[in-house]
Design a protein around this motif. Structure first.
Motif, PDB file in Angstrom:
ATOM      1  N   GLY A 142      20.026  -3.081   4.321  1.00 60.08           N
ATOM      2  CA  GLY A 142      21.336  -2.716   4.142  1.00 60.08           C
ATOM      3  C   GLY A 142      22.434  -2.595   5.204  1.00 60.08           C
ATOM      4  O   GLY A 142      22.070  -2.771   6.383  1.00 60.08           O
ATOM      5  N   ILE A 143      23.564  -2.558   4.709  1.00 60.82           N
ATOM      6  CA  ILE A 143      25.056  -2.402   5.882  1.00 60.82           C
ATOM      7  C   ILE A 143      25.461  -1.163   5.753  1.00 60.82           C
ATOM      8  O   ILE A 143      25.939  -0.914   4.480  1.00 60.82           O
ATOM      9  N   LEU A 144      25.878  -0.410   6.734  1.00 65.15           N
ATOM     10  CA  LEU A 144      26.604   0.797   6.887  1.00 65.15           C
ATOM     11  C   LEU A 144      28.047   0.352   7.289  1.00 65.15           C
ATOM     12  O   LEU A 144      27.819   0.109   8.473  1.00 65.15           O
ATOM     13  N   LEU A 145      29.084   0.354   6.504  1.00 66.13           N
ATOM     14  CA  LEU A 145      30.472  -0.200   6.828  1.00 66.13           C
ATOM     15  C   LEU A 145      31.386   0.851   6.709  1.00 66.13           C
ATOM     16  O   LEU A 145      31.488   1.629   5.859  1.00 66.13           O
ATOM     17  N   GLY A 146      32.288   1.107   7.732  1.00 64.64           N
ATOM     18  CA  GLY A 146      33.318   2.057   7.768  1.00 64.64           C
ATOM     19  C   GLY A 146      34.513   1.635   8.773  1.00 64.64           C
ATOM     20  O   GLY A 146      34.379   0.777   9.442  1.00 64.64           O
ATOM     21  N   PRO A 147      35.409   2.610   8.720  1.00 66.42           N
ATOM     22  CA  PRO A 147      36.595   2.324  10.036  1.00 66.42           C
ATOM     23  C   PRO A 147      35.951   2.657  11.371  1.00 66.42           C
ATOM     24  O   PRO A 147      34.898   3.082  11.414  1.00 66.42           O
ATOM     25  N   SER A 148      36.786   2.337  12.110  1.00 64.92           N
ATOM     26  CA  SER A 148      36.313   2.644  13.920  1.00 64.92           C
ATOM     27  C   SER A 148      35.972   3.819  13.932  1.00 64.92           C
ATOM     28  O   SER A 148      35.247   4.443  14.914  1.00 64.92           O
ATOM     29  N   SER A 149      36.771   4.978  13.401  1.00 65.50           N
ATOM     30  CA  SER A 149      36.601   6.092  13.600  1.00 65.50           C
ATOM     31  C   SER A 149      35.417   6.649  13.075  1.00 65.50           C
ATOM     32  O   SER A 149      34.954   8.052  13.499  1.00 65.50           O
ATOM     33  N   SER A 150      34.741   6.102  12.264  1.00 61.90           N
ATOM     34  CA  SER A 150      33.407   6.413  11.745  1.00 61.90           C
ATOM     35  C   SER A 150      32.026   6.179  12.463  1.00 61.90           C
ATOM     36  O   SER A 150      30.806   6.691  12.208  1.00 61.90           O
ATOM     37  N   LEU A 151      32.341   5.393  13.582  1.00 63.27           N
ATOM     38  CA  LEU A 151      30.977   4.933  14.322  1.00 63.27           C
ATOM     39  C   LEU A 151      30.144   6.129  14.958  1.00 63.27           C
ATOM     40  O   LEU A 151      29.206   6.141  14.934  1.00 63.27           O
ATOM     41  N   ASN A 152      30.803   7.311  15.222  1.00 62.34           N
ATOM     42  CA  ASN A 152      30.257   8.247  15.807  1.00 62.34           C
ATOM     43  C   ASN A 152      30.222   9.589  14.992  1.00 62.34           C
ATOM     44  O   ASN A 152      30.145  10.623  15.662  1.00 62.34           O
ATOM     45  N   THR A 153      30.868   9.300  14.020  1.00 67.14           N
ATOM     46  CA  THR A 153      31.057  10.677  12.911  1.00 67.14           C
ATOM     47  C   THR A 153      30.119  10.304  11.812  1.00 67.14           C
ATOM     48  O   THR A 153      29.011  10.764  11.547  1.00 67.14           O
ATOM     49  N   SER A 154      30.798   9.461  10.610  1.00 70.95           N
ATOM     50  CA  SER A 154      30.252   9.471   9.355  1.00 70.95           C
ATOM     51  C   SER A 154      29.080   8.519   9.381  1.00 70.95           C
ATOM     52  O   SER A 154      27.946   8.833   8.790  1.00 70.95           O
ATOM     53  N   LEU A 155      28.840   7.303  10.064  1.00 67.23           N
ATOM     54  CA  LEU A 155      27.942   6.462  10.148  1.00 67.23           C
ATOM     55  C   LEU A 155      26.479   7.086  10.377  1.00 67.23           C
ATOM     56  O   LEU A 155      25.601   6.603   9.885  1.00 67.23           O
ATOM     57  N   PRO A 156      26.704   7.599  11.668  1.00 62.87           N
ATOM     58  CA  PRO A 156      25.347   8.370  12.207  1.00 62.87           C
ATOM     59  C   PRO A 156      24.595   9.340  11.298  1.00 62.87           C
ATOM     60  O   PRO A 156      23.556   9.432  11.098  1.00 62.87           O
ATOM     61  N   VAL A 157      25.671  10.049  10.395  1.00 61.86           N
ATOM     62  CA  VAL A 157      25.013  10.886   9.321  1.00 61.86           C
ATOM     63  C   VAL A 157      24.488  10.167   8.058  1.00 61.86           C
ATOM     64  O   VAL A 157      23.203  10.369   7.842  1.00 61.86           O
ATOM     65  N   LEU A 158      25.192   9.193   7.681  1.00 62.17           N
ATOM     66  CA  LEU A 158      24.636   8.214   6.613  1.00 62.17           C
ATOM     67  C   LEU A 158      23.382   7.559   6.972  1.00 62.17           C
ATOM     68  O   LEU A 158      22.310   7.513   5.991  1.00 62.17           O
ATOM     69  N   ALA A 159      23.371   7.108   8.411  1.00 58.69           N
ATOM     70  CA  ALA A 159      22.274   6.423   8.642  1.00 58.69           C
ATOM     71  C   ALA A 159      20.863   7.247   8.793  1.00 58.69           C
ATOM     72  O   ALA A 159      19.737   6.609   8.646  1.00 58.69           O
ATOM     73  N   THR A 160      20.911   8.615   8.651  1.00 56.74           N
ATOM     74  CA  THR A 160      19.681   9.360   8.637  1.00 56.74           C
ATOM     75  C   THR A 160      19.157   9.157   7.063  1.00 56.74           C
ATOM     76  O   THR A 160      17.845   9.220   6.720  1.00 56.74           O
ATOM     77  N   GLN A 161      19.742   8.783   5.999  1.00 57.68           N
ATOM     78  CA  GLN A 161      19.281   8.307   4.711  1.00 57.68           C
ATOM     79  C   GLN A 161      18.788   7.029   4.690  1.00 57.68           C
ATOM     80  O   GLN A 161      18.015   6.696   3.701  1.00 57.68           O
ATOM     81  N   LEU A 162      19.145   6.111   5.308  1.00 57.60           N
ATOM     82  CA  LEU A 162      18.983   4.649   5.480  1.00 57.60           C
ATOM     83  C   LEU A 162      18.459   4.276   7.007  1.00 57.60           C
ATOM     84  O   LEU A 162      19.186   3.391   7.398  1.00 57.60           O
ATOM     85  N   ALA A 163      17.574   4.679   7.605  1.00 56.41           N
ATOM     86  CA  ALA A 163      17.212   4.536   8.998  1.00 56.41           C
ATOM     87  C   ALA A 163      17.195   2.963   9.436  1.00 56.41           C
ATOM     88  O   ALA A 163      17.891   2.417  10.723  1.00 56.41           O
ATOM     89  N   SER A 164      16.933   2.030   8.627  1.00 59.97           N
ATOM     90  CA  SER A 164      16.896   0.648   8.779  1.00 59.97           C
ATOM     91  C   SER A 164      18.050  -0.068   8.951  1.00 59.97           C
ATOM     92  O   SER A 164      18.280  -1.392   9.118  1.00 59.97           O
ATOM     93  N   ALA A 165      19.111   0.586   8.084  1.00 62.53           N
ATOM     94  CA  ALA A 165      20.471  -0.079   7.873  1.00 62.53           C
ATOM     95  C   ALA A 165      21.294  -0.698   9.118  1.00 62.53           C
ATOM     96  O   ALA A 165      21.021   0.131  10.171  1.00 62.53           O
ATOM     97  N   GLU A 166      21.636  -1.562   8.986  1.00 62.12           N
ATOM     98  CA  GLU A 166      22.762  -2.012  10.116  1.00 62.12           C
ATOM     99  C   GLU A 166      24.059  -1.245   9.999  1.00 62.12           C
ATOM    100  O   GLU A 166      24.612  -0.950   9.079  1.00 62.12           O
ATOM    101  N   ARG A 167      24.622  -0.813  11.125  1.00 60.57           N
ATOM    102  CA  ARG A 167      26.099  -0.180  11.138  1.00 60.57           C
ATOM    103  C   ARG A 167      27.242  -1.261  11.531  1.00 60.57           C
ATOM    104  O   ARG A 167      26.948  -1.872  12.480  1.00 60.57           O
TER     105      ARG A 167
END
Length: 216
Positions: A142-167
């Motif tokens: 999968g791919i985790l996609l978000g705005p630039s502000s999410s790179l070190n905020t929301s995306l790392p938190v969501l990545a804990t639910q799908l560790a193999s996903a691309e950010r």
């Protein structure tokens, strides 16, 4: 022959007049003194050389010291303050809205995944099929996609639910929502126990040593 001429001496040692021949003594005593002095000097030189050799091989009885007075001193690491700053900015799952899109031919995958994320505390936004940009083009989990502000905020938190996903981030994207685009290699979300453990580690990271203090 005169009466002053010693017996056994011929005319060679005949004493005439009032002058007497001077009998020189052998210089045995002077030579002996010189020999003794030379021996003492030689012994002193040999002894000094022996001591120098002993110092070379034994270090002169002194403990070896490390090269450089302070260069090799032990260092003590101090925790970095950056860890606490970064964790303070991390949102909780309940503060993150996730849009779930299915980029695979399997039907119902987006809804099932969204339901599971909701059970784990995330807010759910749009649910449906992926856009043409991603449809059947995501080869990984999968791919985790978000705005630039999410790179070190929301995306790392969501990545804990799908560790193999691309950010990925999109600089032109507005808002705070993030997308989970499910790829063809997706099977399941990360097991809840493992995801919770990763989330806890993300919220409470171990301080990293950045500065050091020398102690000698």
């Amino acid at each position: 022959m005169s009466m002053l001429t010693p017996p056994g001496m011929g005319g060679k040692y005949r004493i005439t007049g009032d002058k007497y021949p001077r009998m020189r003594q052998r210089r045995r005593r002077g030579r002996l003194v010189l020999a003794v002095v030379a021996s003492v000097v030689a012994l002193g030189v040999i002894g000094w050389g022996t001591l120098q050799l002993i110092d070379v091989f034994t270090g002169g009885g002194k403990k070896a010291s490390a090269a450089g007075p302070k260069a090799d001193c032990a260092t003590k690491a101090s925790p970095s303050a950056s860890a606490s700053v970064s964790t303070a900015a991390l949102p909780k799952p309940g503060q993150i809205t996730v849009n779930v899109y299915n980029a695979t031919p399997r039907s119902g995958l987006a809804k099932d995944t969204a339901d599971e994320l909701e059970k784990r505390g995330f807010k759910i936004g749009d649910v449906g099929n992926a856009s043409k940009e991603f449809d059947k083009k995501v080869k990984g989990a999968g791919i985790l996609l978000g705005p630039s502000s999410s790179l070190n905020t929301s995306l790392p938190v969501l990545a804990t639910q799908l560790a193999s996903a691309e950010r990925r981030t999109d600089a032109a994207r507005k808002g705070t929502d993030v997308d989970l685009i499910i790829g063809t290699a997706f099977k399941n979300l990360t097991a809840k126990a493992a995801a919770d453990k990763a989330l806890a580690a993300l919220a409470n990271p171990q301080p990293t040593p950045t500065s050091s203090k020398k102690s000698c």
